[in-house]
Design a protein around this motif. Structure first.
Motif, short mmCIF file in Angstrom:
data_model
loop_
_atom_site.label_atom_id
_atom_site.label_comp_id
_atom_site.label_asym_id
_atom_site.label_seq_id
_atom_site.Cartn_x
_atom_site.Cartn_y
_atom_site.Cartn_z
N ASP A 31 0.69 -1.17 0.02
CA ASP A 31 0.02 0.22 -0.02
C ASP A 31 0.90 1.17 0.15
O ASP A 31 0.36 2.22 0.13
CB ASP A 31 -1.06 0.02 1.19
CG ASP A 31 -0.20 -0.09 2.58
OD1 ASP A 31 -0.88 0.07 3.52
OD2 ASP A 31 0.88 -0.21 2.51
N TYR A 32 2.10 1.19 0.00
CA TYR A 32 3.09 2.35 -0.11
C TYR A 32 4.25 2.05 -1.06
O TYR A 32 4.72 0.66 -0.64
CB TYR A 32 3.21 2.70 1.35
CG TYR A 32 4.32 3.87 1.32
CD1 TYR A 32 5.49 3.40 2.28
CD2 TYR A 32 4.09 5.07 0.99
CE1 TYR A 32 6.64 4.41 2.25
CE2 TYR A 32 5.12 6.02 1.38
CZ TYR A 32 6.37 5.66 2.06
OH TYR A 32 7.27 6.59 2.21
N ARG A 51 1.18 6.30 -3.44
CA ARG A 51 0.20 5.48 -2.87
C ARG A 51 -0.63 4.90 -3.94
O ARG A 51 -0.48 5.61 -4.91
CB ARG A 51 -0.69 6.38 -1.89
CG ARG A 51 -0.03 7.05 -0.71
CD ARG A 51 -0.99 8.08 -0.15
NE ARG A 51 -2.40 7.64 0.31
CZ ARG A 51 -2.84 8.07 1.18
NH1 ARG A 51 -2.36 9.02 2.02
NH2 ARG A 51 -3.97 7.92 1.64
N PRO A 52 -1.04 3.73 -3.65
CA PRO A 52 -1.75 2.93 -4.85
C PRO A 52 -2.90 3.68 -5.52
O PRO A 52 -3.60 3.18 -6.36
CB PRO A 52 -2.11 1.59 -4.11
CG PRO A 52 -2.14 1.65 -2.82
CD PRO A 52 -1.15 2.89 -2.52
N ASP A 95 2.32 -3.15 5.74
CA ASP A 95 1.66 -3.15 7.14
C ASP A 95 0.82 -1.83 7.09
O ASP A 95 0.36 -1.63 8.30
CB ASP A 95 2.90 -3.09 8.18
CG ASP A 95 3.63 -1.74 8.14
OD1 ASP A 95 4.35 -1.36 8.79
OD2 ASP A 95 3.61 -0.92 6.97
N GLY A 96 0.49 -1.12 6.32
CA GLY A 96 -0.41 0.16 6.40
C GLY A 96 0.24 1.36 6.95
O GLY A 96 -0.58 2.47 6.73
N TYR A 97 1.67 1.32 7.43
CA TYR A 97 1.97 2.50 7.91
C TYR A 97 3.28 2.82 7.20
O TYR A 97 4.05 3.71 7.67
CB TYR A 97 2.22 2.08 9.36
CG TYR A 97 1.17 1.87 10.16
CD1 TYR A 97 0.69 0.56 10.25
CD2 TYR A 97 0.19 2.84 10.54
CE1 TYR A 97 -0.46 0.46 11.01
CE2 TYR A 97 -1.17 2.69 11.42
CZ TYR A 97 -1.34 1.29 11.55
OH TYR A 97 -2.53 1.08 12.12
N GLY A 98 3.93 2.17 6.35
CA GLY A 98 5.20 2.18 5.91
C GLY A 98 6.34 1.53 6.54
O GLY A 98 7.45 1.95 6.24
N ASN A 99 6.14 0.73 7.52
CA ASN A 99 7.28 0.33 8.36
C ASN A 99 7.76 -0.96 7.83
O ASN A 99 9.21 -0.90 7.83
CB ASN A 99 6.61 -0.18 9.82
CG ASN A 99 6.14 1.16 10.50
OD1 ASN A 99 6.88 1.78 10.76
ND2 ASN A 99 5.04 0.97 11.42
N LYS A 100 6.97 -2.06 7.48
CA LYS A 100 7.67 -3.33 6.83
C LYS A 100 7.98 -3.09 5.54
O LYS A 100 7.19 -3.42 4.70
CB LYS A 100 6.99 -4.30 7.23
CG LYS A 100 6.95 -4.81 8.66
CD LYS A 100 6.16 -6.00 8.97
CE LYS A 100 6.48 -6.38 10.53
NZ LYS A 100 6.08 -7.83 10.79
N LEU A 101 9.16 -2.36 5.20
CA LEU A 101 9.53 -2.10 3.70
C LEU A 101 10.16 -3.51 3.11
O LEU A 101 11.02 -4.08 3.74
CB LEU A 101 10.46 -1.07 3.52
CG LEU A 101 9.97 0.39 3.76
CD1 LEU A 101 10.86 1.48 3.75
CD2 LEU A 101 8.54 0.54 2.91
N TYR B 33 14.81 1.32 12.96
CA TYR B 33 14.88 -0.12 12.17
C TYR B 33 16.09 -0.42 11.62
O TYR B 33 17.18 0.46 11.73
CB TYR B 33 14.25 0.21 10.61
CG TYR B 33 12.93 0.82 10.74
CD1 TYR B 33 12.78 2.47 10.74
CD2 TYR B 33 11.58 0.32 10.52
CE1 TYR B 33 11.41 2.96 10.59
CE2 TYR B 33 10.64 0.90 10.29
CZ TYR B 33 10.43 2.30 10.51
OH TYR B 33 9.26 3.21 10.30
N GLN B 105 11.04 6.64 5.82
CA GLN B 105 11.95 6.02 6.67
C GLN B 105 13.52 7.10 6.07
O GLN B 105 13.54 7.17 4.93
CB GLN B 105 12.47 4.74 6.37
CG GLN B 105 11.19 3.82 7.15
CD GLN B 105 11.50 2.32 7.02
OE1 GLN B 105 12.56 1.83 6.88
NE2 GLN B 105 10.37 1.77 7.05
#
Lengths: 113, 116
Positions: A31-32, A51-52, A95-101, B33, B105
């Protein structure tokens, strides 16, 4: 297995030309979609992101084109300059927040003067 | 490098020894991270933190542990280093205050680790 497939691995472009780097993905939950630029010996730097729900985003000479149905997105660098010579990475977040790239493998761009 | 320092910048160690890498930020960002960068793989997320003492696993967490006892510091530990952990390690930080609505990030300068 790379979740985001990036191509080409390397690219040589003449000064003033257009550089195009492509990325494809399978996970429709992404989603990002950010792009990063990295110079030798440095950390990656955020270049532009989309964003999509948007099909295109432009910032200066850099444009992201996004094709949701094809699950592809690309970076276009207009009027490429020798200073643009770097490694470029596409990425996607689930993850909807941009954390897990998750990142593509990278494209080494060389702009010849 | 967005107020991020990493230490050490270079380290050579022996297989089986413990190694700790430190990431320090001056931005007071909530999220931190750890990534590793290897040729042909881009960057891969090891662990991340969403607050003091709050961490989550990433894509390649096996063999690594993290700790965050203060907002500004995020430590990555290799309990028993192996040659496959030879890599460049990057720390990144983000906050949820960017205009995009996503946690953009920003990366530190990296640590080059060689395990012999």
């Amino acid at each position: 297995q790379q979740q985001v497939k990036q191509s080409p691995q390397s690219l040589i472009v003449q000064k003033g030309g257009i550089s195009i780097i492509n990325c494809a993905y399978e996970n429709t939950a992404f989603d990002y979609f950010p792009w990063y630029q990295q110079f030798p010996g440095k950390g990656p730097a955020l270049l532009i992101a989309i964003r999509p729900d948007v099909s295109e985003k432009k910032e200066g000479r850099f444009t992201i084109s996004f094709n949701k149905s094809a699950k592809q997105f690309s970076l276009h660098i207009m009027d490429s300059q020798p200073g643009d010579s770097a490694t470029y990475f596409c990425a996607a977040s689930v993850d909807g927040y941009g954390n897990k790239l998750v990142f593509g493998a990278g494209t080494i761009l060389r702009v010849k003067s | 490098d967005a107020g991020i320092t990493q230490s050490p910048r270079h380290k050579v160690t022996e297989t089986g020894t413990p190694v700790t890498l430190r990431c320090h930020q001056t931005e007071n960002h909530r999220y931190m991270y750890w990534y590793r960068q290897d040729p042909g793989h881009g960057l891969r997320l090891i662990h991340y933190s969403y607050g003091v003492k709050d961490t989550d696993k990433g894509e390649v967490s096996d063999g690594y542990s993290v700790s965050r006892s203060k907002t500004e510091d995020f430590l990555l530990t290799l309990e028993s280093a192996t040659s496959s952990q030879t890599s460049v390690y990057f720390c990144a930080i983000s906050s949820s205050t960017s205009g995009s609505g996503y946690n953009e990030q920003f990366f530190g300068p990296g640590t080059r680790l060689t395990v012999l």
